[in-house]
Structure formats: C-alpha cells, structure tokens
Scaffold this active site. Sequence first.
Site, PDB file in Angstrom:
ATOM      1  N   GLU A  93      24.574 -59.635 -10.299  1.00  0.00           N
ATOM      2  CA  GLU A  93      25.429 -58.702 -10.378  1.00  0.00           C
ATOM      3  C   GLU A  93      26.482 -58.152 -11.299  1.00  0.00           C
ATOM      4  OE1 GLU A  93      27.181 -56.983  -6.806  1.00  0.00           O
ATOM      5  OE2 GLU A  93      25.611 -58.055  -5.294  1.00  0.00           O
ATOM      6  N   CYS A 106      32.349 -56.476 -15.383  1.00  0.00           N
ATOM      7  CA  CYS A 106      32.073 -57.747 -14.467  1.00  0.00           C
ATOM      8  C   CYS A 106      31.136 -58.599 -14.795  1.00  0.00           C
ATOM      9  CB  CYS A 106      33.292 -57.490 -13.301  1.00  0.00           C
ATOM     10  SG  CYS A 106      32.821 -58.208 -12.550  1.00  0.00           S
ATOM     11  N   CYS A 113      27.757 -68.799  -4.830  1.00  0.00           N
ATOM     12  CA  CYS A 113      28.935 -69.281  -4.794  1.00  0.00           C
ATOM     13  C   CYS A 113      29.267 -70.858  -3.490  1.00  0.00           C
ATOM     14  CB  CYS A 113      30.219 -68.671  -4.991  1.00  0.00           C
ATOM     15  SG  CYS A 113      31.192 -68.829  -5.340  1.00  0.00           S
ATOM     16  N   CYS A 117      35.314 -68.894   0.302  1.00  0.00           N
ATOM     17  CA  CYS A 117      36.498 -68.317   0.233  1.00  0.00           C
ATOM     18  C   CYS A 117      35.745 -66.993   1.711  1.00  0.00           C
ATOM     19  CB  CYS A 117      36.526 -67.068  -0.558  1.00  0.00           C
ATOM     20  SG  CYS A 117      37.318 -68.240  -1.989  1.00  0.00           S
ATOM     21  N   CYS A 120      34.897 -63.724   1.414  1.00  0.00           N
ATOM     22  CA  CYS A 120      33.897 -62.931   0.045  1.00  0.00           C
ATOM     23  C   CYS A 120      32.670 -62.833   0.171  1.00  0.00           C
ATOM     24  CB  CYS A 120      34.211 -64.055  -1.557  1.00  0.00           C
ATOM     25  SG  CYS A 120      32.940 -63.966  -2.820  1.00  0.00           S
ATOM     26  N   GLY A 160      30.092 -65.945  -8.556  1.00  0.00           N
ATOM     27  CA  GLY A 160      30.838 -67.426  -8.733  1.00  0.00           C
ATOM     28  C   GLY A 160      31.704 -68.109  -9.278  1.00  0.00           C
ATOM     29  N   GLU A 161      31.829 -69.005  -9.526  1.00  0.00           N
ATOM     30  CA  GLU A 161      33.091 -69.424 -10.031  1.00  0.00           C
ATOM     31  C   GLU A 161      32.911 -70.199 -11.545  1.00  0.00           C
ATOM     32  OE1 GLU A 161      36.676 -69.391  -8.996  1.00  0.00           O
ATOM     33  OE2 GLU A 161      36.443 -71.351 -10.621  1.00  0.00           O
ATOM     34  N   SER A 192      38.918 -65.185 -14.226  1.00  0.00           N
ATOM     35  CA  SER A 192      39.457 -65.182 -12.422  1.00  0.00           C
ATOM     36  C   SER A 192      39.130 -66.288 -11.829  1.00  0.00           C
ATOM     37  CB  SER A 192      39.173 -64.240 -11.811  1.00  0.00           C
ATOM     38  OG  SER A 192      39.080 -64.428 -10.407  1.00  0.00           O
ATOM     39  N   HIS A 217      45.759 -65.545  -3.212  1.00  0.00           N
ATOM     40  CA  HIS A 217      45.980 -64.883  -1.996  1.00  0.00           C
ATOM     41  C   HIS A 217      46.417 -65.261  -0.507  1.00  0.00           C
ATOM     42  CE1 HIS A 217      42.593 -63.030  -4.240  1.00  0.00           C
ATOM     43  NE2 HIS A 217      41.504 -64.138  -3.566  1.00  0.00           N
ATOM     44  N   ASN A 304      38.064 -55.926   0.931  1.00  0.00           N
ATOM     45  CA  ASN A 304      37.236 -55.174   0.594  1.00  0.00           C
ATOM     46  C   ASN A 304      36.389 -55.821   2.196  1.00  0.00           C
ATOM     47  OD1 ASN A 304      35.069 -52.838   0.097  1.00  0.00           O
ATOM     48  ND2 ASN A 304      34.053 -55.043  -1.491  1.00  0.00           N
ATOM     49  N   CYS A 347      31.245 -57.273  -5.852  1.00  0.00           N
ATOM     50  CA  CYS A 347      31.116 -57.963  -6.089  1.00  0.00           C
ATOM     51  C   CYS A 347      29.989 -58.802  -4.611  1.00  0.00           C
ATOM     52  CB  CYS A 347      30.661 -59.093  -7.083  1.00  0.00           C
ATOM     53  SG  CYS A 347      29.999 -58.663  -8.416  1.00  0.00           S
TER      54      CYS A 347
HETATM   55  N1  SAH Z   1      35.691 -66.805  -8.011  1.00  0.00           N
HETATM   56  C1  SAH Z   1      36.728 -66.481  -8.764  1.00  0.00           C
HETATM   57  C2  SAH Z   1      36.094 -65.108  -9.219  1.00  0.00           C
HETATM   58  C3  SAH Z   1      35.057 -64.140  -8.189  1.00  0.00           C
HETATM   59  S1  SAH Z   1      36.084 -63.239  -7.423  1.00  0.00           S
HETATM   60  C4  SAH Z   1      37.840 -66.241  -7.906  1.00  0.00           C
HETATM   61  O1  SAH Z   1      38.000 -66.621  -7.022  1.00  0.00           O
HETATM   62  O2  SAH Z   1      38.692 -65.711  -8.672  1.00  0.00           O
HETATM   63  C5  SAH Z   1      36.765 -61.866  -7.612  1.00  0.00           C
HETATM   64  C6  SAH Z   1      38.100 -61.773  -7.055  1.00  0.00           C
HETATM   65  O3  SAH Z   1      37.609 -61.049  -5.676  1.00  0.00           O
HETATM   66  C7  SAH Z   1      38.738 -63.051  -6.543  1.00  0.00           C
HETATM   67  O4  SAH Z   1      40.668 -62.627  -6.674  1.00  0.00           O
HETATM   68  C8  SAH Z   1      38.557 -62.944  -5.369  1.00  0.00           C
HETATM   69  O5  SAH Z   1      39.155 -63.452  -4.579  1.00  0.00           O
HETATM   70  C9  SAH Z   1      38.300 -61.852  -4.581  1.00  0.00           C
HETATM   71  N2  SAH Z   1      37.520 -60.954  -3.757  1.00  0.00           N
HETATM   72  C10 SAH Z   1      36.019 -61.928  -3.487  1.00  0.00           C
HETATM   73  N3  SAH Z   1      35.758 -61.483  -1.807  1.00  0.00           N
HETATM   74  C11 SAH Z   1      36.845 -59.842  -1.742  1.00  0.00           C
HETATM   75  C12 SAH Z   1      36.799 -59.180  -1.043  1.00  0.00           C
HETATM   76  N4  SAH Z   1      35.744 -58.859   0.617  1.00  0.00           N
HETATM   77  N5  SAH Z   1      37.834 -58.380  -0.861  1.00  0.00           N
HETATM   78  C13 SAH Z   1      38.834 -58.201  -1.675  1.00  0.00           C
HETATM   79  N6  SAH Z   1      39.008 -59.198  -2.941  1.00  0.00           N
HETATM   80  C14 SAH Z   1      37.624 -60.430  -2.793  1.00  0.00           C
END
Ligand code: SAH
Length: 361
Positions: A93, A106, A113, A117, A120, A160-161, A192, A217, A304, A347
């Site tokens: 995406e 973005c 990934c 987390c 996510c 992804g990371e 990020s 976080h 989200n 995403c």
């Molecule tokens: N892997 C990288 C980039 C991808 S995620 C990272 O971890 O930064 C981009 C951002 O969205 C990150 O800050 C991640 O923690 C956050 N994110 C992921 N899922 C989310 C959700 N359900 N609600 C809010 N933020 C979220």
Amino acid sequence: MTTEKKELLSLSVNELEELMLELGEAKYRAAQIFPLLHRGMSPDEMTNLSRALKEKLATHARWHLPTVERKLISALDGTVKYLFGLSDGNCVESVVMRYEHGNTICISSQVGCRMGCRFCASTIGGKVRDLSPAELLGQVIAAQKDTAERISNIVLMGIGEPLDNYDNVIKFLRLVNDPKGLNIGYRHISLSTCGLVDKIHRLREEDLPITLSVSLHAPDDETRSAIMPINKKYGVAELLDACRVYYAATGRRISFEYTLIAGKNDSPANAKKLARVLNDSLRNNGGVRNATKMPIHINLIPVNEVAETGFVHSGKEAVKRFAAILESCGIRATVRRTLGADINASCGQLRRESQSDKSEN
Ligand code: SAH
C-alpha cells in the site's frame, strides 16, 4: 554477462552506464534512459532507443512499475490510497496526502513486517519479503504518474520496517534524490523506525540529511515491551541514547511517534514519565553539543483500531491532557491530523483485505 536480469529501476546512473557497456552500447545512453525511466516510461515506450537496444534490454534486464490494483479516494480531503501490485503478485500500500506545502507519499518498505507491534495491522501475517530499490522507487513513480501531480515529500511509514531492509532503502534514498531522476531533497524525506538501534547508528554514518522518526509509544521498558517486541532487544534507554548521538552528529531533529492506546500508555503518569525520560536522556545528558537546545517533537496518534488487536483509542480529553502535560515540560506535542478517515487510509488493512479475498476464491 551475468545471468541474473538486473532491475532497471534499481540501477544508479553509473550502474546503468556499466550495463550499457556490457550490452555493447555507448555509455551516454544511460543518461538518456535514466530520466525517462524515473518518469515512469518503459524502455519500449522510449522513442530515442533503437529496436536492437530495446530487445537487448528485454533480454538482459527487467522493468516493472507497480500496477494500480485498487485505488480509494477520500471524499473528505482528497487523500488517495493505492493497493499496488508487484511483479510476483504480492501487493503493498501507498498513500498520497495533499498538504498546502505539496503532495506527500507514504510508501511501504516490505511486503508484511516481522516486528510484531501488537497494535499494527501490517505485521499480522509476518514478513513475506523485502522490497527492492526499484519497488520502493516504483511506488513514488507510479503514484506520480497516476495522479499526474508532482510528489515533493516522502515518508517511509507504510507497511514494513525500513531499517530491516537497510541496504535497499539506502539505495532507494540515493536514487530518489538523484537530480537526473525525481530529485526529491533529503530534507523532504522522513524515515520511521520502531527502533533498530544498530541500524540507527549505521544511518547516522551515511550522512543523509533525512528526518528520522522514532516510534516510541511508551516511556519505559515494561510498557513498551508489552506492545513492541523489539523493545526486548533494544530497550528505551539504549534507543534514546542512539537518538541523542544521532542528533549530536547530524543536527537533524528527530520526531517521536506516540500512539495512544486506552489504558495501555495514555495516563497522565505515562505523560509525566515520558517528559522526564526524554528530557533526561536527550537534553540533560552531559557532554553533548547544544544538548539543552535539542528540539523534541512528539506526534500523538490516537490508535487506529484494528479488529484483531482489540486496542481502543483514547478519548479526545485524554489526548488533550496528555499533550498538555508534555507541553508543560517543554516538549512540543501535536496531535496527528487524520487524513483519509473515510478510506481507512492508514496502512496494512487494504493488503490484508486483498489477501483474504484471494484465499476465499
Ligand atoms: N516500521 C516503522 C514504520 C511503519 S509504521 C515504524 O515502526 O515506525 C508507521 C507508524 O504507524 C509507526 O509509528 C507505527 O507504530 C504506527 N502504527 C502502526 N499501527 C498503528 C495503529 N493501529 N494505530 C496507530 N498507529 C499505528
């Protein structure tokens, strides 16, 4: 000639020159082809190339631009979300957001990934594979072609990371910055990360003036490890120390992401602890040039809600209170404006929908 076909969009001008020589062509062809490739043209569409060269390229190289599999446009703010198809049938995406200062894309850095987390959606099925430099760049080119508007800013915040796909991401950054290609300035690019400390140190040494965004976080190891498994490898203190050294060496401000989850990390006590730990590790830590002036910026993101995670976002009042506590401790906090709320623009979810469509068929 090597047997493996090179991906044309992954090659720098120098590498494209080498390919031309290998194919028995003049070196200057590379300078003709590179800008056209980066505008989204396939070699076949290039009228300045001979049929013979086009055939050689088709035999010895590969070209594929991500294809638009699905496209959602927000009626609220014009945000466009793409599900892009890759050459092997996988999907990722990308989201184009329209701001007054220009269009920002973005992009995703991996298919899936492996960071795990808990909140996510992108990590639910694990990592399938890394994206190549061509596929990273291809998202920007394909979106620019489809919207017919210039994209001036990039955030690596999709699926992804990025630092877990380190070499390809660095190659992509150099390609997208090339004046003969898309020419997007490093200062217009943010990356990020969930906090791969060893890679943050490596990135510092690359000396690329991009903006680093760190997904924090949580203010302490207990809270962070409960929602981000990476914290068990690199804890909060080690992560913030890498940020401090990064800032001292590059002078580039770091922004922190903080996703607010009701009852997990959003209490006033969490906010106070966060302010204390940031001030202590980034500003009051001896021996760093300009340390006391280090700007600290926190982006607060109401979580989200993803059905599988069961996490609920904090109410408006809790978010406001959290921000106010940080501000009172000298830390700039902004609440992220939600764009594309009607198309579920954040995403991971569109790709997952498309996967379950496929498995149902
Ligand atoms: N892997 C990288 C980039 C991808 S995620 C990272 O971890 O930064 C981009 C951002 O969205 C990150 O800050 C991640 O923690 C956050 N994110 C992921 N899922 C989310 C959700 N359900 N609600 C809010 N933020 C979220």
